[in-house]
Enzyme design. Structure first.
Site, PDB file in Angstrom:
ATOM      1  N   TYR A   1       0.826  -1.208   0.000  1.00  0.00           N
ATOM      2  CA  TYR A   1       0.000   0.000   0.000  1.00  0.00           C
ATOM      3  C   TYR A   1       0.863   1.263   0.000  1.00  0.00           C
ATOM      4  O   TYR A   1       1.723   1.449   0.851  1.00  0.00           O
ATOM      5  CB  TYR A   1      -0.886  -0.015   1.239  1.00  0.00           C
ATOM      6  CG  TYR A   1      -2.044   0.949   1.234  1.00  0.00           C
ATOM      7  CD1 TYR A   1      -3.193   0.673   0.511  1.00  0.00           C
ATOM      8  CD2 TYR A   1      -2.008   2.115   1.976  1.00  0.00           C
ATOM      9  CE1 TYR A   1      -4.282   1.531   0.531  1.00  0.00           C
ATOM     10  CE2 TYR A   1      -3.081   2.989   2.006  1.00  0.00           C
ATOM     11  CZ  TYR A   1      -4.221   2.693   1.273  1.00  0.00           C
ATOM     12  OH  TYR A   1      -5.292   3.553   1.296  1.00  0.00           O
TER      13      TYR A   1
ATOM     14  N   SER B   1       1.404  -7.733   1.831  1.00  0.00           N
ATOM     15  CA  SER B   1       0.382  -6.823   2.341  1.00  0.00           C
ATOM     16  C   SER B   1      -0.638  -6.518   1.242  1.00  0.00           C
ATOM     17  O   SER B   1      -1.318  -7.423   0.763  1.00  0.00           O
ATOM     18  CB  SER B   1       1.038  -5.566   2.908  1.00  0.00           C
ATOM     19  OG  SER B   1       0.099  -4.783   3.607  1.00  0.00           O
ATOM     20  N   GLN B   2      -0.778  -5.255   0.804  1.00  0.00           N
ATOM     21  CA  GLN B   2      -1.683  -4.989  -0.311  1.00  0.00           C
ATOM     22  C   GLN B   2      -1.316  -5.859  -1.507  1.00  0.00           C
ATOM     23  O   GLN B   2      -2.189  -6.392  -2.205  1.00  0.00           O
ATOM     24  CB  GLN B   2      -1.626  -3.519  -0.715  1.00  0.00           C
ATOM     25  CG  GLN B   2      -2.454  -3.209  -1.967  1.00  0.00           C
ATOM     26  CD  GLN B   2      -2.273  -1.787  -2.471  1.00  0.00           C
ATOM     27  OE1 GLN B   2      -3.144  -0.964  -2.306  1.00  0.00           O
ATOM     28  NE2 GLN B   2      -1.142  -1.517  -3.102  1.00  0.00           N
TER      29      GLN B   2
ATOM     30  N   ASP C   1       0.113  -9.220  14.119  1.00  0.00           N
ATOM     31  CA  ASP C   1      -0.062  -8.203  13.083  1.00  0.00           C
ATOM     32  C   ASP C   1      -1.296  -7.342  13.359  1.00  0.00           C
ATOM     33  O   ASP C   1      -2.432  -7.818  13.254  1.00  0.00           O
ATOM     34  CB  ASP C   1      -0.202  -8.907  11.729  1.00  0.00           C
ATOM     35  CG  ASP C   1      -0.178  -7.960  10.541  1.00  0.00           C
ATOM     36  OD1 ASP C   1      -0.370  -6.747  10.730  1.00  0.00           O
ATOM     37  OD2 ASP C   1       0.027  -8.451   9.416  1.00  0.00           O
TER      38      ASP C   1
ATOM     39  N   HIS D   1       3.382  -6.703  11.390  1.00  0.00           N
ATOM     40  CA  HIS D   1       3.092  -6.717   9.959  1.00  0.00           C
ATOM     41  C   HIS D   1       4.333  -6.939   9.093  1.00  0.00           C
ATOM     42  O   HIS D   1       4.201  -7.261   7.908  1.00  0.00           O
ATOM     43  CB  HIS D   1       2.386  -5.426   9.554  1.00  0.00           C
ATOM     44  CG  HIS D   1       1.780  -5.469   8.183  1.00  0.00           C
ATOM     45  ND1 HIS D   1       0.917  -6.473   7.777  1.00  0.00           N
ATOM     46  CD2 HIS D   1       1.929  -4.638   7.107  1.00  0.00           C
ATOM     47  CE1 HIS D   1       0.549  -6.255   6.527  1.00  0.00           C
ATOM     48  NE2 HIS D   1       1.156  -5.166   6.098  1.00  0.00           N
TER      49      HIS D   1
END
Length: 326
Positions: free
Chosen positions: A92, A187-188, A273, A302
């Site tokens: 992100y 992640s994203q 996370d 994370h």
């Protein structure tokens, strides 16, 4: 960060009910067909680089609505035979940056394609090159609520379409073995990889790393961290919009794409996370169409496994590619 989600044994068995629109498949069939009808062949421009052990190409390919999307394509220097290929998606706020920032897959002998994320690239790293020319209605800062009033207008409709068409574009390249294409991201990027796996046929593997964009109904309000909290802030102002917003998000939930995935998967999850809570990751992993392996990092937030997870991915993928075709 103390452990805040379900106990590990509960996570491994976690299979919640996930809202799924009745027209989910038709929505995505139509979306992809419309953009594929506008697609033109990708262009590759070899660039001068101090990286003497790899060849670097600036790529432009057709994404959502025919929009040109940027990427890097990097192969071992002088490679001519079709290679197994990794398509990677970004976290992100980041953009494709500079080619020397990520060389692991190329120096491991793979062709590697990194897709720029439209409209992003100014949050970290060395920048992005792909605009998002489509307008949205009212939204909170960030990308999560752009066009969230309507699935057809939602920001991630464009991003996920880009991701699926990136796989199409990569398969058309001479250096790529189209039967051995894998998707990955952190992640994203992991959430986008899940969507790409649900929208693409014939992938050899998917490797979502601490993925975002899964099990929205739980994530929104369960964690107080961005990006999910962008939706909370939006709904704190648009107080009567929650039903409409959650309906929109159901078209983009990684848990729904997971059901449709046909490639084997290696997930990672970090049990501390606070950004992508572990239960949201397991909601997708436990619904994976052909079953998924999950690597747990019990004491990480994370950041997850970072280089350790890349090593596991490389070993896992090499073993899959070496296995006889059934």
């Amino acid at each position: 960060m103390p452990r805040f989600d379900l106990a590990p044994a509960e996570l491994r068995a976690y299979r919640p009910e996930i809202a799924e629109p009745a027209d989910f498949d038709e929505f995505w069939r139509t979306t992809l067909a419309e953009s594929r009808a506008l697609a033109t062949p990708p262009t590759l421009t070899k660039i001068d680089s101090p990286l003497t052990l790899v060849d670097v190409y600036d790529v432009k390919f057709s994404g959502f609505g025919g929009d040109r999307v940027s990427g890097w394509f990097i192969v071992p220097a002088g490679a001519t035979a079709p290679l197994p290929t990794i398509v990677e998606y970004l976290g992100y706020g980041g953009g494709r940056g500079l080619p020397h920032e990520r060389l692991g897959w190329a120096v491991a002998g793979y062709a590697w394609f990194l897709m720029d994320t439209r409209g992003q690239g100014s949050g970290w790293g060395a920048g992005g090159d792909t605009p998002d020319p489509h307008g949205t209605g009212a939204s909170s800062p960030g990308f999560m609520t752009r066009g969230i009033h309507d699935p057809a207008e939602y920001y991630y409709r464009r991003v996920f379409t880009d991701a699926a068409l990136a796989v199409d574009a990569v398969r058309s390249l001479d250096a790529v073995d189209e039967s051995r294409v894998a998707v990955t991201g952190i992640s994203q990027g992991g959430g986008i990889a899940i969507a790409a796996a649900g929208l693409s046929e014939g992938l050899v593997a998917a490797m979502p790393d601490v993925p975002f964009l899964c099990h929205f109904e739980r994530a929104v309000g369960f964690t107080d961290r961005d990006p999910y909290n962008e939706v909370v802030r939006y709904l704190s102002v648009h107080r009567d919009a929650s039903e409409r917003v959650l309906r929109t998000l159901s078209y983009f939930d990684g848990a729904n794409f997971a059901l449709r995935a046909t490639a084997p998967a290696l997930f990672s999850v970090a049990l501390l996370d606070p950004i992508c809570p572990p239960s949201t990751v397991y909601a997708a992993a436990n619904r994976w169409g052909v079953g998924a392996e999950v690597v747990e990092y019990a004491f990480n937030e994370h950041e997850g496994g970072q280089a350790v997870q890349w090593q596991r991915q490389a070993e896992w993928l090499a073993a899959r590619l070496a296995a006889p075709v059934e």
